[in-house]
Design a protein around this motif. Sequence first.
Motif, short mmCIF file in Angstrom:
data_model
loop_
_atom_site.label_atom_id
_atom_site.label_comp_id
_atom_site.label_asym_id
_atom_site.label_seq_id
_atom_site.Cartn_x
_atom_site.Cartn_y
_atom_site.Cartn_z
N HIS A 107 16.35 50.91 20.40
CA HIS A 107 15.93 50.44 19.08
C HIS A 107 16.14 51.55 18.05
N ARG A 131 9.90 57.65 29.54
CA ARG A 131 9.11 56.56 28.99
C ARG A 131 7.79 57.12 28.51
N SER A 190 6.93 51.16 13.17
CA SER A 190 7.36 49.96 13.92
C SER A 190 6.33 48.85 13.89
N GLY A 225 10.09 50.77 8.40
CA GLY A 225 11.52 50.53 8.48
C GLY A 225 11.82 49.21 9.13
N THR A 243 15.25 47.16 11.55
CA THR A 243 16.55 47.28 12.20
C THR A 243 17.68 47.22 11.16
N MET A 302 14.99 53.44 7.85
CA MET A 302 13.68 53.65 7.23
C MET A 302 13.73 53.44 5.71
N SER A 329 4.38 43.40 19.28
CA SER A 329 3.53 43.73 20.42
C SER A 329 3.94 45.09 20.97
N PHE A 386 7.35 46.17 20.01
CA PHE A 386 8.49 45.26 20.27
C PHE A 386 8.33 43.99 19.45
N LEU A 420 -1.94 46.74 22.50
CA LEU A 420 -0.60 46.47 21.96
C LEU A 420 -0.60 46.09 20.48
N PHE A 429 8.11 41.37 28.02
CA PHE A 429 7.28 41.53 26.83
C PHE A 429 7.24 40.28 25.95
N ARG A 480 0.83 36.35 27.43
CA ARG A 480 -0.16 36.89 28.38
C ARG A 480 -1.25 35.87 28.64
#
Length: 502
Positions: free
Chosen positions: A205, A228, A275, A299, A301, A305, A402, A405, A435, A466, A470
């Motif tokens: 990303h 990660r 994000s 910012g 995609t 930013m 979330s 994402f 999240l 993701f 849930r």
Amino acid sequence: MTNPLYDTLFARHRDSDAPFMYLNGRAMPYGAFVDRAARMAGAMGALGLEPGDRLAAQVGKSPDAVALYAACAAAGVVLLPLNTAYTPAEIAYFVSDAEAALLVADPGAEAALTEVAHQAGARIATLGQDGGGSLAEATDAADPAEPVARDESDLAAFLYTSGTTGRSKGAMLSQGNLLSNARTLTDHWRFDAGDNLIHALPIFHTHGLFVAINVTLTAGGAMTFLPRFDIDAILDAMPGATAMMGVPTFYTRLLADPRLDRERTANMRLFVSGSAPMLPETHRQWTERTGHRILERYGMTETNMNTSNPYEGERRPGTVGLPLPGVDLRICTPGTTDPVPQGETGMIEVRGPNVFQGYWRMPEKTAAELRPDGWFITGDLGRQDAEGYVTIVGRDKDLVISGGFNIYPREVEEVLDAQPGVLESAVIGIPHPDLGEGLLAVVVPDGDTPPEETLRRALETELARFKQPRLYVFAPELPRNTMGKVQKAALRRTHAGAFDAT
Ligand code: MCA
Ligand code: AMP
């Protein structure tokens, strides 16, 4: 012959022994990294890739995955980074839509993705997180390639972003888009060769790939490169690092750990968040515990930013700061180009060298969001105070964020609605303690209620983890307004506390 992105970010470090990445306690010098990238560009050439071709990559986070970005820049190949959580069904769309010439996959996924690549007319190569894979081996054997000539208007990457309706769109980013933002942020956030950035974000990303890595490269600094988000590794890295970039979940998780304190963060000079919205309370708790003020920025995609709280000066919790130098921002009455009175809420529009070149082969979608005079309609609703600070108050788009994402509910609803026993569904994002927003599906059965487990299993094969709800709730009908539109706000209110009990 010049290639602005490659020359500025990579080639100029060719002879440097300075550390670029720290990985498992070992330093990878800039010079070795650039040599690896040049050889990988050579290997890509041997595979038949030409300037302008698209290369889709679903690979784990590793130095070779970063070298792949550099190699694409050198070879003039357009990089299409893909979320490692995507299923083969999702990958198939991106590879065929972009008409990728090559799909680079993890060796473990080769069997599942070979057919996907071939169906789309692409070749397949592999790159492993441990340094293995067919592309890595070809790189070992290849000679370094000379970079091809490019200019700032040439495309560097496609980043796919879903939409409220229809198919996922490939946002086309030029070399100039990436470079302008890299220079602005390096300067604005005072990055230099002495910095060591904790890098724990994914690199498919904008945040982890372009903001974090391009700023480091522009400054000539180092990154502590973590595969990660791992709380122990981040806390261990802090005393030797100077900066970190993360999504709000990084900060709330760190705050929940008693080891986070002033002493551990004494060497750090900058914590950046973005994000997704950060609660003012998180800002306050962070300052109380560490003495540092988190710098929040905003910012997309499509734009890299747009705004940032200042490095020096007041960082206002709950705001995303001021437009970055070179970025124009206005707030309009939605559906018009009329600016709202100062302080009132409207649609945020932005313009500048950071704004993308349009959506790949989707002229209507491009025209709907990118005005001919360069203003991009963000879909975010906000207001600007008298000093220019921007507050994002909501979204005009049906989007859930979330853990940083993006999830477009429409995509999940389409899969749910296609399941036997489902009449219709509405997928919403509601407050989630870890999240930010968590996904909940309201399902209207078509006759007998289908077992929740059957729905869960069906979604597993089609959607990345993701994007899978849930929580499931079954209801006899969905609330609708007089126009027949599902009232998601009402559903969000009804289910607002659903994750409190989980
Ligand atoms: C992992 N899972 C998630 C998420 N991440 N579910 C929903 N939302 C998520 N974000 C799933 C896992 O598959 C797993 O499923 C379960 O949740 C628990 O995983 P856990 O181990 O807790 O997760 P994690 O690996 O620690 O990841 C959480 C994370 C990660 C660290 C917050 O999602 C992350 O790194 N997010 C950053 C995203 C990002 O970079 N966004 C920038 C894009 P199961 O239990 O079933 O196995 S936006 C952007 O670039 C714009 C331009 C901008 O402004 O920055
Ligand atoms: P993406 O399309 O994945 O790049 O996500 C961009 C979206 O993330 C923006 O349109 C905003 O809705 C959201 N976003 C990014 N940064 C922030 C922030 N600091 N606060 C609130 N929302 C944010």
